[in-house]
Write a protein that holds these residues in place. Structure first.
Motif, PDB file in Angstrom:
ATOM      1  N   SER A 136     -30.617 -44.442 -14.324  1.00  0.00           N
ATOM      2  CA  SER A 136     -29.897 -43.376 -15.147  1.00  0.00           C
ATOM      3  C   SER A 136     -30.854 -42.080 -15.091  1.00  0.00           C
ATOM      4  CB  SER A 136     -29.960 -43.771 -16.619  1.00  0.00           C
ATOM      5  OG  SER A 136     -29.548 -43.092 -17.721  1.00  0.00           O
ATOM      6  N   ASP A 137     -29.844 -40.917 -15.159  1.00  0.00           N
ATOM      7  CA  ASP A 137     -30.547 -39.573 -15.246  1.00  0.00           C
ATOM      8  C   ASP A 137     -29.516 -38.621 -15.768  1.00  0.00           C
ATOM      9  OD1 ASP A 137     -31.556 -37.110 -12.476  1.00  0.00           O
ATOM     10  OD2 ASP A 137     -31.863 -37.264 -14.839  1.00  0.00           O
ATOM     11  N   PRO A 197     -30.069 -33.622 -15.089  1.00  0.00           N
ATOM     12  CA  PRO A 197     -29.870 -33.791 -13.545  1.00  0.00           C
ATOM     13  C   PRO A 197     -30.819 -32.542 -13.100  1.00  0.00           C
ATOM     14  CG  PRO A 197     -27.905 -32.871 -14.094  1.00  0.00           C
ATOM     15  CD  PRO A 197     -28.467 -33.535 -15.411  1.00  0.00           C
ATOM     16  N   ARG A 254     -26.613 -31.579  -9.155  1.00  0.00           N
ATOM     17  CA  ARG A 254     -26.016 -32.345  -8.581  1.00  0.00           C
ATOM     18  C   ARG A 254     -24.494 -31.826  -8.238  1.00  0.00           C
ATOM     19  NH1 ARG A 254     -23.853 -37.837 -10.215  1.00  0.00           N
ATOM     20  NH2 ARG A 254     -25.015 -39.512  -8.380  1.00  0.00           N
ATOM     21  N   LYS A 304     -25.266 -40.633 -14.192  1.00  0.00           N
ATOM     22  CA  LYS A 304     -25.926 -39.303 -13.571  1.00  0.00           C
ATOM     23  C   LYS A 304     -24.538 -38.487 -13.817  1.00  0.00           C
ATOM     24  CE  LYS A 304     -29.321 -40.709 -10.487  1.00  0.00           C
ATOM     25  NZ  LYS A 304     -30.081 -40.501  -9.101  1.00  0.00           N
TER      26      LYS A 304
END
Length: 494
Positions: free
Chosen positions: A8-9, A12, A23, A50
Motif C-alpha cells: 500500500s502507498d 505516491p 505515478r 496505490k
C-alpha cells in the motif's frame, strides 16, 4: 489484473534527494467500434491501494459514423463520458483530449497537479488513404509537467501480416510531420519524455498458428518474442531503438471472439467464397517510451577570434538542465485485461513511476474568493501573479463546483482584463456578475485559465457560496435550477 501484490502507498509522492515520485497510469485499447462497458474501474485500477497522479487513455476504432460524430461533438463521446465519470468523483480533472475519427486520446490529472501542467498542445496525422483519411494515423498531446516536457502519441498503424515495413514508414512519417506550436519542444522527439502507444499492429511472423497457440496455452510467451515484428524491426531501424518497452509477459491481445477469451475461431469468406484463414494471435497493442538522451557535448577548441572557446552553448545548457532537474522512468506494470470482451482486442495497461525534480514548485497565479459570496451581490476574486507569465486579453477566471471534471465544466466566468482593478502593487481584483451565481449556493473553487498556455495556472482553496438571502426572503427560488443549484437541492432531499 489488479495490483494487490504491491504494498500500500496512499501517498505516491516521495522525497528522494530533492526529487519526487509520480505515478502514471496508461491504457491503450482498440475498442472495435463498441460502446464502453458498464464499469471501467478495473481498467483504471481504481480499487488499487496505490493511486495514480496522471491517467492517459488512448483508444482506437471508436465508433465514428456520421450521426455519432455529430452527436459526439455536442454531447461528448460515450467513452470520454464513461472514463470522466469514473475519475471525476476521485478529484481527477480532464486536462486535454483530441479525437481524429476513431482515434481518441484523453489526459487526466489529480487536481493538485493541474496548475503545474502547462503549454498544452495537441495535433494529429492522417495516414489512411495516402494521408487523406483518418482511419489510421496518430493523435498526440504535449505538455509541461512541473517544467518537464512530455509527449503522448496514440497511433493506429497499417494492418495485416505483410505490412511491417509500412508500419515503420508510417511511424517515421508521423514523427517527421507532427509539429507543435511550442518553441521549447516543437517536435515529438524534442520532448524529454515520449510515450508511443496504441494499436501498432505488429504481428508474430514465421511461427505457425498451432505453435503460437501452444506457447500461449503454456504461458511460454518468451518463445514468441524473437518473431514479434516490432522486436525484429527494432534491430534494424535506429529510430525504433530509441524506445524502450517492458517484457511481453502477458497474452497476445489480438484477435479474440467477442465477449470471450477464445482466440479467433470464426471462418471467413473471401470475395471468391474461399474460406479465409483465422487471425493468428499477436501483440498488436503496445506501450513504449523514450527518455531523451543527454546531448553530445562539442569538443573544446581553443583560440577563437575573441580569445575565448569555440563551443555550441545549446548542448551544454541542455546537459546542465538534465543534471539539475533529473527525470527517470521506471515501469511498474505492463499487462492486459482479459476480463473485457466488448472488442476483439484486449486492453493493455502500463503503470509507470516518474521520478523527477520540479522545475516549477509554485503556481503562476494565486487567487482566492474575497469576502462573502452569494447571488445577492457581485462577488470579488483577489489574485496575484507569483512570477511573470504570458498573459492575454483572453485569460479568464472561472467559478467551478468542487469536484468538477474538466476545464469547460465552469459555472460562470469573467474575462480578467475586462473586469479587473488594481488593489495594490501585488494584488488585482476581478468582479464577477451575480447573475450567474447559484442562488442556492454550494462548495466551489476558482480557477485562472491562461489562454496562451492553454491551461489552468492557479486554483483557489475551496470556499462556500452562500444561499441568496433575498431569494429566500422573497420566495423566488427559480423552478429551473442552475446545475449547482440542482445538485445542492438533490443533496438536501437525501
Amino acid at each position: 489484473m489488479e495490483e494487490s501484490e504491491e504494498p500500500s502507498d496512499d501517498t505516491p509522492k516521495e522525497e528522494n534527494h530533492g526529487t519526487e515520485s509520480f505515478r502514471l497510469h496508461m491504457v491503450t485499447w482498440n475498442v472495435a467500434t463498441a460502446d464502453p462497458p458498464d464499469h471501467v474501474s478495473d481498467l483504471l485500477h481504481l480499487t488499487s491501494p496505490k493511486s495514480s497522479d496522471l491517467y492517459v487513455i488512448g483508444l482506437q476504432e471508436v465508433y465514428s459514423g456520421p450521426l455519432r460524430l455529430a452527436s459526439d461533438s455536442v454531447l461528448g463521446d460515450p467513452w470520454s463520458r464513461r472514463v470522466t465519470s469514473a475519475l471525476a468523483s476521485r478529484k481527477y480533472i480532464k486536462i486535454s483530449s483530441i479525437r481524429m475519427q476513431g482515434l481518441l486520446l484523453l489526459f487526466f490529472s489529480k487536481l493538485e497537479h493541474v496548475p503545474f501542467i502547462r503549454d498544452i498542445r495537441t495535433t494529429y496525422t492522417r495516414t489512411g488513404l495516402f494521408g487523406y483519411w483518418g482511419n489510421k494515423g496518430a493523435v498526440s498531446v504535449r505538455l509541461s509537467f512541473y517544467g518537464h516536457t512530455f509527449c503522448f502519441l496514440n497511433c493506429h498503424l497499417a494492418a495485416h501480416m505483410n505490412y511491417a515495413t509500412a508500419r515503420v514508414d508510417e511511424f517515421e512519417h508521423i514523427m517527421d510531420t507532427q509539429v507543435f506550436e511550442c518553441n521549447e519542444a516543437p517536435g515529438v522527439l524534442d520532448h524529454r519524455l515520449v510515450f508511443w502507444f496504441g494499436d501498432l499492429n505488429f504481428r508474430i511472423q514465421d511461427h505457425g498458428m498451432h505453435f503460437v497457440r501452444s506457447c500461449i496455452s503454456s504461458q511460454q510467451f518468451n518463445l514468441l518474442w524473437s518473431k514479434d515484428q516490432l522486436t525484429m524491426m527494432k534491430k534494424k531501424v535506429e529510430a525504433l531503438q530509441q524506445f524502450e518497452e517492458g517484457p511481453l509477459d502477458f497474452q497476445p491481445t489480438y484477435k479474440f471472439d467477442l465477449n470471450s477469451d477464445t482466440y479467433d475461431s470464426r471462418s471467413y469468406r473471401t470475395w471468391l467464397f474461399f474460406t479465409g484463414k483465422k487471425r493468428k494471435p499477436a501483440w498488436t497493442d503496445r506501450i513504449l517510451w523514450r527518455l531523451r538522451p543527454a546531448p553530445a557535448l562539442p569538443p573544446v577548441v581553443e583560440g577563437d577570434d575573441d580569445g575565448g572557446v569555440k563551443a555550441t552553448a545549446s548542448p551544454v545548457k541542455q546537459a546542465e538542465e538534465l543534471a539539475e532537474y533529473p527525470l527517470n522512468v521506471r515501469q511498474e506494470l505492463y499487462t492486459s485485461h482479459m476480463e473485457y470482451g466488448v472488442s476483439d482486442h484486449k486492453p493493455v495497461v502500463g503503470v509507470f513511476r516518474l521520478q523527477l525534480r520540479k522545475v516549477h514548485a509554485a503556481p503562476l497565479v494565486r487567487l482566492r474568493a474575497e469576502g462573502e459570496w452569494s447571488a445577492d451581490m457581485d462577488p470579488v476574486v483577489l489574485y496575484s501573479p507569483q512570477q511573470p507569465f504570458p498573459s492575454s486579453s483572453w485569460d479568464w477566471i472561472g467559478l467551478y463546483q468542487v469536484g468538477f471534471s474538466g476545464v469547460s465544466d465552469y459555472i460562470t466566468y469573467a474575462w480578467v482584463e475586462d473586469n479587473e482593478a488594481a488593489l495594490d502593487d501585488e494584488h488585482m481584483q476581478v468582479f464577477i456578475s451575480k447573475e450567474e451565481i447559484p442562488v442556492r449556493g454550494g462548495d466551489c473553487v476558482l480557477c485562472y485559465y491562461s489562454s496562451t498556455l492553454r491551461s489552468i495556472i492557479g486554483i483557489s482553496e475551496p470556499f462556500k457560496v452562500h444561499a441568496s438571502k433575498v431569494a429566500l426572503e422573497e420566495g423566488v427560488m427559480p423552478e429551473k435550477l442552475h446545475g449547482l443549484d440542482q445538485i445542492t437541492a438533490d443533496e438536501l432531499q437525501k
